[in-house]
Motif scaffolding. Structure first.
Motif, short mmCIF file in Angstrom:
data_model
loop_
_atom_site.label_atom_id
_atom_site.label_comp_id
_atom_site.label_asym_id
_atom_site.label_seq_id
_atom_site.Cartn_x
_atom_site.Cartn_y
_atom_site.Cartn_z
N GLY A 118 32.82 40.89 54.59
CA GLY A 118 33.58 40.28 55.66
C GLY A 118 34.95 40.91 55.77
N PRO A 119 35.83 40.34 56.62
CA PRO A 119 37.17 40.88 56.80
C PRO A 119 37.95 40.86 55.50
CG PRO A 119 36.62 39.26 58.52
CD PRO A 119 35.54 39.19 57.49
N ALA A 120 38.75 41.87 55.29
CA ALA A 120 39.52 41.97 54.05
C ALA A 120 40.55 40.85 53.98
CB ALA A 120 40.23 43.32 54.00
N SER A 121 40.70 40.24 52.83
CA SER A 121 41.69 39.19 52.62
C SER A 121 42.30 39.38 51.25
CB SER A 121 41.05 37.80 52.73
OG SER A 121 40.00 37.67 51.79
N ALA A 122 43.54 38.92 51.13
CA ALA A 122 44.25 39.08 49.86
C ALA A 122 43.60 38.20 48.80
CB ALA A 122 45.71 38.71 50.05
N GLN A 123 43.17 38.80 47.73
CA GLN A 123 42.55 38.07 46.63
C GLN A 123 43.23 38.48 45.33
OE1 GLN A 123 38.37 38.99 46.74
NE2 GLN A 123 37.93 37.44 48.29
N THR A 124 43.42 37.51 44.47
CA THR A 124 43.97 37.78 43.15
C THR A 124 42.83 38.07 42.18
OG1 THR A 124 45.82 36.29 43.59
CG2 THR A 124 45.42 36.91 41.29
N LYS A 125 42.90 39.20 41.50
CA LYS A 125 41.89 39.55 40.50
C LYS A 125 42.28 38.94 39.16
CE LYS A 125 40.02 43.87 42.36
NZ LYS A 125 39.75 45.30 42.08
N TYR A 126 41.31 38.36 38.49
CA TYR A 126 41.55 37.72 37.22
C TYR A 126 40.71 38.38 36.13
CZ TYR A 126 44.06 33.88 39.45
OH TYR A 126 44.99 33.13 40.15
N SER A 127 41.40 38.83 35.08
CA SER A 127 40.68 39.24 33.88
C SER A 127 40.21 37.98 33.16
CB SER A 127 41.60 40.05 32.97
OG SER A 127 42.67 39.24 32.49
N LEU A 128 39.40 38.15 32.13
CA LEU A 128 38.92 36.98 31.39
C LEU A 128 40.10 36.21 30.79
CD1 LEU A 128 36.74 35.22 30.14
CD2 LEU A 128 36.63 36.82 28.23
N GLN A 129 41.03 36.92 30.19
CA GLN A 129 42.18 36.25 29.57
C GLN A 129 43.01 35.51 30.62
OE1 GLN A 129 45.10 38.77 27.59
NE2 GLN A 129 45.47 37.18 26.08
N GLN A 130 43.23 36.12 31.77
CA GLN A 130 44.00 35.48 32.84
C GLN A 130 43.27 34.24 33.36
OE1 GLN A 130 44.31 38.88 35.40
NE2 GLN A 130 46.37 39.42 34.69
N ALA A 131 41.94 34.31 33.43
CA ALA A 131 41.17 33.15 33.88
C ALA A 131 41.32 31.99 32.89
CB ALA A 131 39.70 33.53 34.03
N LEU A 132 41.28 32.29 31.60
CA LEU A 132 41.45 31.25 30.58
C LEU A 132 42.85 30.65 30.64
CD1 LEU A 132 39.69 32.94 27.52
CD2 LEU A 132 38.75 31.21 29.05
N GLN A 133 43.84 31.50 30.79
CA GLN A 133 45.23 31.03 30.85
C GLN A 133 45.45 30.15 32.09
OE1 GLN A 133 47.17 34.84 30.70
NE2 GLN A 133 47.40 34.80 28.47
N THR A 134 44.85 30.54 33.20
CA THR A 134 44.99 29.75 34.42
C THR A 134 44.30 28.39 34.29
OG1 THR A 134 45.06 31.79 35.73
CG2 THR A 134 44.60 29.74 36.90
N ALA A 135 43.11 28.37 33.70
CA ALA A 135 42.40 27.12 33.49
C ALA A 135 43.17 26.19 32.55
CB ALA A 135 41.01 27.40 32.92
N LYS A 136 43.83 26.76 31.57
CA LYS A 136 44.63 25.96 30.63
C LYS A 136 45.72 25.18 31.36
CE LYS A 136 47.65 26.56 26.57
NZ LYS A 136 46.93 25.69 25.62
N ILE A 137 46.24 25.76 32.43
CA ILE A 137 47.34 25.14 33.18
C ILE A 137 46.83 24.23 34.29
CG2 ILE A 137 49.35 25.59 34.64
CD1 ILE A 137 49.68 28.25 33.15
N ASN A 138 45.75 24.66 34.98
CA ASN A 138 45.38 24.02 36.24
C ASN A 138 44.11 23.20 36.22
OD1 ASN A 138 47.59 25.20 37.66
ND2 ASN A 138 46.46 27.11 37.83
N ASN A 139 43.26 23.32 35.20
CA ASN A 139 41.99 22.60 35.22
C ASN A 139 42.21 21.09 35.36
OD1 ASN A 139 39.74 21.08 33.41
ND2 ASN A 139 38.84 22.78 34.54
N PRO A 140 41.59 20.45 36.36
CA PRO A 140 41.85 19.02 36.59
C PRO A 140 41.38 18.12 35.45
CG PRO A 140 40.06 19.83 38.00
CD PRO A 140 40.68 21.02 37.37
N ASN A 141 40.25 18.44 34.83
CA ASN A 141 39.78 17.61 33.72
C ASN A 141 40.70 17.73 32.51
OD1 ASN A 141 37.55 16.73 35.19
ND2 ASN A 141 36.28 18.45 34.52
N LEU A 142 41.23 18.92 32.30
CA LEU A 142 42.15 19.11 31.18
C LEU A 142 43.45 18.34 31.41
CD1 LEU A 142 41.82 20.68 28.58
CD2 LEU A 142 43.08 22.57 29.59
N LYS A 143 43.90 18.30 32.66
CA LYS A 143 45.09 17.52 32.97
C LYS A 143 44.87 16.04 32.66
CE LYS A 143 47.03 20.48 36.61
NZ LYS A 143 47.39 20.56 38.05
#
Length: 419
Positions: free
Chosen positions: A19-44
């Protein structure tokens, strides 16, 4: 014309898939884990358990409130009233004012505070264990997205190869170099790839949605397919096992549970001690003021908190047994995870050389076919073999990475990665 046709086909195919190009943030495995640590709703939500436990410390530090007691007696027989007095006269009334305060023993208060503090530590350790389980889910889902992306990329390459051949065969058919059957077979394979790509594309989109939920994100994301997430392990399995037995979050949680049980034993014993209540009395009786003191204390003849004391010892025994069982479980998990990791590592190394061989065979067969040296059947077989080899390679790579993630989880190192 041939080069332009292939280029246009590749561009159209990519646009159709992505589809049309859109800005996307690429996440490495470590970045995905770090993001989940901060934002995961169940963890909150789980974080509130720590906050709730901290309020118990405030409660444990509080002292008992004073108690105000009033008793009023009114003389109701008028014939007994003193002369020239009525109902409202203080000479016909007795009033009892009493102010007392329970005095809990210093040992009881100290044990309440210690028990509350140990519960906070326990909830913090349990939160870390919740993180470990979440990180495993995030890592596996990240790998699912990576696998779906690779599958889509492979099909896209295969589709582009076949589309270029379709274009070439249409020209060759006009020049009567090939038969209509050759062209039909080539177009049939191209259509089959179209169907497979639609399925693979939808699977990729579904896995992205699942990963976004675990990471607690709403915006568009993608995974870094170049990430090899090569994190350091201890040099041998014995060191890995010893580290896990000391620092894995569930072990820390169980050790904290034993500390809570020890605090509870002391608390229940101190609760067997009676709490005295002392105070002062002011008692005007028919106009004559009286004053005195008040004191009461329970006599522990029958109830001395025996049941709760016994229960606290059983809870400690249960926690100790849980620790022994979990230590045995960790040994099994580390052993099996490490063995699987080593096996998949060897499988991947052995498979790598097959990629180059399948590509060489495909190039040679295609070259020979375009020059009339072999049939369309040989080329299509080589193409299918190339695609199978590519898919099997990435399936083997996925199994290797799954074993890697399982070892990260079993060892507890996955928590360190997310820091």
């Amino acid at each position: 014309m041939h080069f332009k046709g292939v280029l246009i086909t590749a561009i159209v195919t990519s646009f159709w898939i992505f589809g049309p190009a859109s800005a996307q943030t690429k996440y490495s495995l470590q970045q995905a884990l770090q993001t989940a640590k901060i934002n995961n709703p169940n963890l909150k939500r789980e974080q509130f358990n720590v906050n709730i436990a901290e309020t118990d410390i405030v409660t444990a530090n509080l002292r008992p409130n004073p108690i105000l007691n009033n008793q009023s007696l009114q003389l109701i027989k008028q014939s007994k009233f003193p002369d020239n007095t009525g109902w409202a006269n203080h000479l016909n009334r007795q009033v009892w004012w009493q102010v007392t305060k329970p005095f809990q023993m210093p040992e009881l208060r100290r044990n309440k505070i210690e028990y509350a503090n140990q519960n906070v530590i326990l909830n913090q350790k349990a939160y870390t264990e919740t993180e470990r389980n979440l990180f495993q889910d995030v890592a596996n889902k990240w790998l699912d997205v990576w696998s779906a992306r690779k599958q889509l990329d492979i099909l896209n390459i295969a589709k582009s190869n076949i589309d270029s051949l379709v274009t070439t065969n249409r020209i060759r058919l006009k020049n009567q170099v090939i038969t209509t059957t050759d062209l039909a077979r080539t177009e049939l394979l191209a259509n089959q790839y179209n169907v497979q790509m639609r399925t693979a594309d939808q699977n990729y989109k579904n896995e992205i949605v699942n990963l976004k939920f675990l990471m607690g994100l709403a915006e568009d994301i993608s995974v870094d397919t170049t990430d090899n997430f090569l994190f350091a392990f201890p040099s041998n399995i014995d060191d890995l096992l010893q580290d896990a037995l000391q620092s894995r979050s569930d072990i820390q949680t169980l050790k904290s549970t034993i500390n809570v049980a020890n605090s509870n034993i002391k608390l229940q014993k101190s609760m067997a001690l009676p709490v005295p209540e002392l105070g002062a009395i002011f008692n005007p009786q028919n106009g004559a003021p009286y004053a005195g003191i008040y004191g009461t204390i329970a006599i522990p003849l029958f109830s001395r908190n025996q049941g709760e004391i016994k229960k606290s010892h059983v809870l400690k025994q249960q926690a100790e047994q849980d620790l022994v069982a979990t230590q045995s479980l960790i040994q099994s998990e580390i052993t099996t995870a490490y063995s699987s990791y080593q096996t998949q590592k060897v499988n991947l190394q052995n498979f790598t050389s097959l990629l180059g061989q399948s590509q060489t065979i495909l190039n040679n067969v295609k070259y020979s076919y375009l020059r009339g040296g072999t049939t369309i059947i040989d080329f299509l077989e080589a193409q299918r073999s190339w695609l199978d080899t590519q898919q099997q390679y990435y399936e083997t790579l996925q199994l290797y990475r799954q074993s890697y993630i399982k070892l990260l989880y079993a060892s507890g190192i996955i928590n360190q990665i997310a820091q």
